[in-house]
Design an enzyme around this catalytic site. Structure first.
Site, PDB file in Angstrom:
ATOM      1  N   SER A 195       1.651 -22.564  21.715  1.00 17.50           N
ATOM      2  CA  SER A 195       1.616 -24.001  21.982  1.00 17.50           C
ATOM      3  C   SER A 195       1.238 -24.287  23.426  1.00 17.50           C
ATOM      4  O   SER A 195       0.738 -25.355  23.734  1.00 17.50           O
ATOM      5  CB  SER A 195       2.998 -24.620  21.770  1.00 17.50           C
ATOM      6  OG  SER A 195       3.342 -24.597  20.441  1.00 17.50           O
TER       7      SER A 195
ATOM      8  N   GLU B 107      -5.215 -27.202  15.576  1.00 12.04           N
ATOM      9  CA  GLU B 107      -6.098 -27.236  16.751  1.00 12.04           C
ATOM     10  C   GLU B 107      -6.747 -25.860  16.911  1.00 12.04           C
ATOM     11  O   GLU B 107      -6.040 -24.852  16.951  1.00 12.04           O
ATOM     12  CB  GLU B 107      -5.293 -27.572  18.014  1.00 12.04           C
ATOM     13  CG  GLU B 107      -4.739 -28.997  18.001  1.00 12.04           C
ATOM     14  CD  GLU B 107      -3.848 -29.327  19.207  1.00 12.04           C
ATOM     15  OE1 GLU B 107      -3.790 -30.498  19.590  1.00 12.04           O
ATOM     16  OE2 GLU B 107      -3.218 -28.397  19.770  1.00 12.04           O
TER      17      GLU B 107
ATOM     18  N   HIS C  73      -3.848 -23.221  16.462  1.00 13.06           N
ATOM     19  CA  HIS C  73      -2.537 -23.815  16.710  1.00 13.06           C
ATOM     20  C   HIS C  73      -2.097 -24.711  15.552  1.00 13.06           C
ATOM     21  O   HIS C  73      -2.588 -25.826  15.395  1.00 13.06           O
ATOM     22  CB  HIS C  73      -2.585 -24.609  18.025  1.00 13.06           C
ATOM     23  CG  HIS C  73      -1.280 -25.211  18.420  1.00 13.06           C
ATOM     24  ND1 HIS C  73      -1.144 -26.514  18.850  1.00 13.06           N
ATOM     25  CD2 HIS C  73      -0.026 -24.688  18.448  1.00 13.06           C
ATOM     26  CE1 HIS C  73       0.121 -26.749  19.126  1.00 13.06           C
ATOM     27  NE2 HIS C  73       0.818 -25.669  18.891  1.00 13.06           N
TER      28      HIS C  73
HETATM   29  P1  NAI Z   1      10.419 -17.827  16.294  1.00 16.73           P
HETATM   30  O1  NAI Z   1      11.353 -17.413  17.354  1.00 16.73           O
HETATM   31  O2  NAI Z   1      10.924 -18.600  15.124  1.00 16.73           O
HETATM   32  O3  NAI Z   1       9.705 -16.499  15.711  1.00 16.73           O
HETATM   33  C1  NAI Z   1       9.151 -15.498  16.505  1.00 16.73           C
HETATM   34  C2  NAI Z   1       9.165 -14.191  15.711  1.00 16.73           C
HETATM   35  O4  NAI Z   1       8.398 -13.214  16.392  1.00 16.73           O
HETATM   36  C3  NAI Z   1      10.559 -13.601  15.533  1.00 16.73           C
HETATM   37  O5  NAI Z   1      10.768 -13.376  14.148  1.00 16.73           O
HETATM   38  C4  NAI Z   1      10.503 -12.271  16.296  1.00 16.73           C
HETATM   39  O6  NAI Z   1      11.238 -11.240  15.641  1.00 16.73           O
HETATM   40  C5  NAI Z   1       9.029 -11.953  16.257  1.00 16.73           C
HETATM   41  N1  NAI Z   1       8.565 -11.118  17.355  1.00 16.73           N
HETATM   42  C6  NAI Z   1       8.891 -11.204  18.673  1.00 16.73           C
HETATM   43  N2  NAI Z   1       8.220 -10.292  19.363  1.00 16.73           N
HETATM   44  C7  NAI Z   1       7.446  -9.601  18.479  1.00 16.73           C
HETATM   45  C8  NAI Z   1       6.506  -8.548  18.594  1.00 16.73           C
HETATM   46  N3  NAI Z   1       6.232  -8.012  19.776  1.00 16.73           N
HETATM   47  N4  NAI Z   1       5.890  -8.116  17.483  1.00 16.73           N
HETATM   48  C9  NAI Z   1       6.151  -8.681  16.281  1.00 16.73           C
HETATM   49  N5  NAI Z   1       7.039  -9.682  16.103  1.00 16.73           N
HETATM   50  C10 NAI Z   1       7.676 -10.129  17.198  1.00 16.73           C
HETATM   51  O7  NAI Z   1       9.222 -18.579  17.019  1.00 16.73           O
HETATM   52  P2  NAI Z   1       8.294 -19.772  16.477  1.00 16.73           P
HETATM   53  O8  NAI Z   1       8.958 -21.063  16.723  1.00 16.73           O
HETATM   54  O9  NAI Z   1       7.827 -19.426  15.108  1.00 16.73           O
HETATM   55  O10 NAI Z   1       7.070 -19.697  17.506  1.00 16.73           O
HETATM   56  C11 NAI Z   1       6.123 -18.662  17.455  1.00 16.73           C
HETATM   57  C12 NAI Z   1       4.882 -19.056  18.232  1.00 16.73           C
HETATM   58  O11 NAI Z   1       4.336 -20.254  17.674  1.00 16.73           O
HETATM   59  C13 NAI Z   1       5.100 -19.357  19.722  1.00 16.73           C
HETATM   60  O12 NAI Z   1       3.969 -18.916  20.431  1.00 16.73           O
HETATM   61  C14 NAI Z   1       5.212 -20.865  19.755  1.00 16.73           C
HETATM   62  O13 NAI Z   1       4.788 -21.406  20.993  1.00 16.73           O
HETATM   63  C15 NAI Z   1       4.228 -21.254  18.672  1.00 16.73           C
HETATM   64  N6  NAI Z   1       4.456 -22.560  18.045  1.00 16.73           N
HETATM   65  C16 NAI Z   1       5.715 -22.978  17.716  1.00 16.73           C
HETATM   66  C17 NAI Z   1       5.912 -24.210  17.100  1.00 16.73           C
HETATM   67  C18 NAI Z   1       7.278 -24.669  16.706  1.00 16.73           C
HETATM   68  O14 NAI Z   1       7.448 -25.861  16.446  1.00 16.73           O
HETATM   69  N7  NAI Z   1       8.268 -23.795  16.616  1.00 16.73           N
HETATM   70  C19 NAI Z   1       4.782 -25.101  16.807  1.00 16.73           C
HETATM   71  C20 NAI Z   1       3.488 -24.528  17.088  1.00 16.73           C
HETATM   72  C21 NAI Z   1       3.354 -23.323  17.723  1.00 16.73           C
END
Ligand code: NAI
Length: 388
Positions: free
Chosen positions: A119, A152, A140
């Site tokens: 993001s 996006e 995105h």
């Molecule tokens: P989250 O914390 O729910 O999930 C992240 C996952 O990645 C976890 O399951 C973790 O175990 C895993 N992980 C961490 N390091 C890892 C690695 N090295 N290899 C494989 N898996 C790994 O996070 P979320 O909210 O899903 O966000 C993920 C990405 O999406 C971020 O970059 C965030 O900025 C982006 N994003 C988030 C939004 C939201 O509303 N939560 C909206 C749009 C984008």
């Protein structure tokens, strides 16, 4: 090119949703996460989601099985080898993302597109971790990915046009509305939407009106689905404040994006919003809200001030080529469900009125936050309108 095998890295909130979207569009998905328990949760959640969709008649029993079987879950990154497109959705940390992208290059073949769902991080900086940085791009999604239409597409400065087209075509083929955004902080939506929150908080802090009145004005006069305070409480201040602060620092501390102490304090207190039962509002049973001030002039003033600040951001994004006019309108109506596109809204209000309102605010505060975009000023001088 039709992408067949999609890798999704990270099976948290976003990764699980993205995997579902790809699987629903007949792609084979390899879903990788380092955390076994997260994979189990993702599988269970998907199973339950598909059962509900089938019960509602949105998918057939056959589709339910097919979608579920389209996804393979793994804790072994090497399993991503056959992918045509990999979308990374792991923790928002540029160093960790860079490591993963560099490692991927040694696993996949030369034609695999490597995308990040970040993001707030620069796609260009992630791409720099790869030898073939031309194949790296931002894709995105919005939360929840299966429901939100907007995606996006963010080329890094290194991304080739071919990769941009391929990535866009794939996501379009999944039935999403794609817009192309320049690799700049907040891309389109998270940049332009800032004043919806910050200007509301500013008026609240200054005592122009209470939050109940500001929320009411934006809903009844502005036609927004939720008021800013309700929406911030729903998003969570851990997310919303951090986005605000990140956008501000990434813009080299431009006062236009300055965060507020009111929201920072909520975060510090752990009053994160609805999920903790307390944010700007108290969600505990029986807690009362303040009375809404029904003065129509006041509500109109509140709404105009926020809308005109949003218009200024949209105009500035157009001026700086962050996206074209049509994509800016699509982004705000599909990504955050605004009642209309901000450029069309500017035409409706009148460019001269927008400039006048911004200049009034600037004259009152002498704060750069209220500087009117040069494009609006030029359009006013030339008596033109946005073509949308
Ligand atoms: P989250 O914390 O729910 O999930 C992240 C996952 O990645 C976890 O399951 C973790 O175990 C895993 N992980 C961490 N390091 C890892 C690695 N090295 N290899 C494989 N898996 C790994 O996070 P979320 O909210 O899903 O966000 C993920 C990405 O999406 C971020 O970059 C965030 O900025 C982006 N994003 C988030 C939004 C939201 O509303 N939560 C909206 C749009 C984008």
């Amino acid at each position: 090119m039709s992408t067949q095998i999609i890798g999704v890295i990270g099976q948290g909130t976003m990764g699980a949703g993205i995997a579902q979207v790809a699987a629903q569009n007949n792609c084979k998905v390899i879903a990788f996460d380092t955390n076994e328990a997260i994979l189990q949760t993702a599988t269970n959640n998907l199973k339950n989601t598909l059962i509900k969709l089938a019960e509602k008649g949105k998918i057939s029993a056959e589709q339910q099985r097919a979608i579920f079987n389209n996804i393979t879950y793994t804790t072994d990154i090497q399993q991503l080898a056959p992918c045509n497109l990999i979308i990374e959705a792991i923790v928002e940390n540029v160093d960790i993302k860079k490591k993963v992208f560099a490692q991927l290059e040694s696993i996949v073949d030369a034609n695999c597109i490597l995308a990040s769902n970040t993001s707030s991080l620069s796609i260009t900086s992630i791409a720099a971790a790869c030898t073939n940085s031309q194949r790296v791009i931002g894709i995105h999604f919005f939360n929840p990915a299966p429901l939100m239409a907007l995606v996006e597409i963010v080329p890094a400065i290194q991304t080739s046009t071919e990769i941009l087209n391929q990535a866009k075509n794939t996501i379009d083929s999944w039935g999403k509305k794609t817009v192309i955004a320049k690799d700049t902080p907040g891309f389109i939506v998270n940049r332009i939407a800032r004043p919806f929150y910050s200007e509301a908080i500013k008026m609240y802090e200054e005592g122009t009106a209470n939050k109940e009145t500001i929320d009411e004005a934006m809903k009844t006069i502005g036609g927004f689905k939720m008021g800013p305070f309700e929406l911030m409480d729903m998003i969570g201040h851990d997310v919303n404040y951090v986005v605000t602060e990140t956008v501000w620092t990434s813009f080299f501390y431009d006062p236009r994006f300055k965060p507020s102490f009111s929201q920072k304090r909520l975060l510090e207190a752990g009053w994160l919003g609805k999920k903790t039962n307390r944010g700007f509002y108290n969600y505990a049973e029986g807690s009362a809200r303040e009375a809404i001030n029904t003065n129509e002039n006041l509500q109109q003033t509140i709404c105009n001030r926020i809308v005109v600040m949003l218009i200024n951001e949209a105009a500035d994004a157009l001026f700086l080529n962050i996206a074209n006019a049509q994509d800016l309108e699509t982004a705000m109506t599909k990504g955050v469900n605004y009642p209309k596109g901000l450029l069309a809204w500017a035409n409706e209000i009148g460019i001269a009125n927008c400039v006048g309102a911004l200049d009034n605010l600037y004259n009152t505060y002498h704060d750069d936050r209220y500087r009117c975009c040069a494009l609006l000023r030029n359009m006013n001088a030339e008596n033109t309108v946005f073509s949308v």
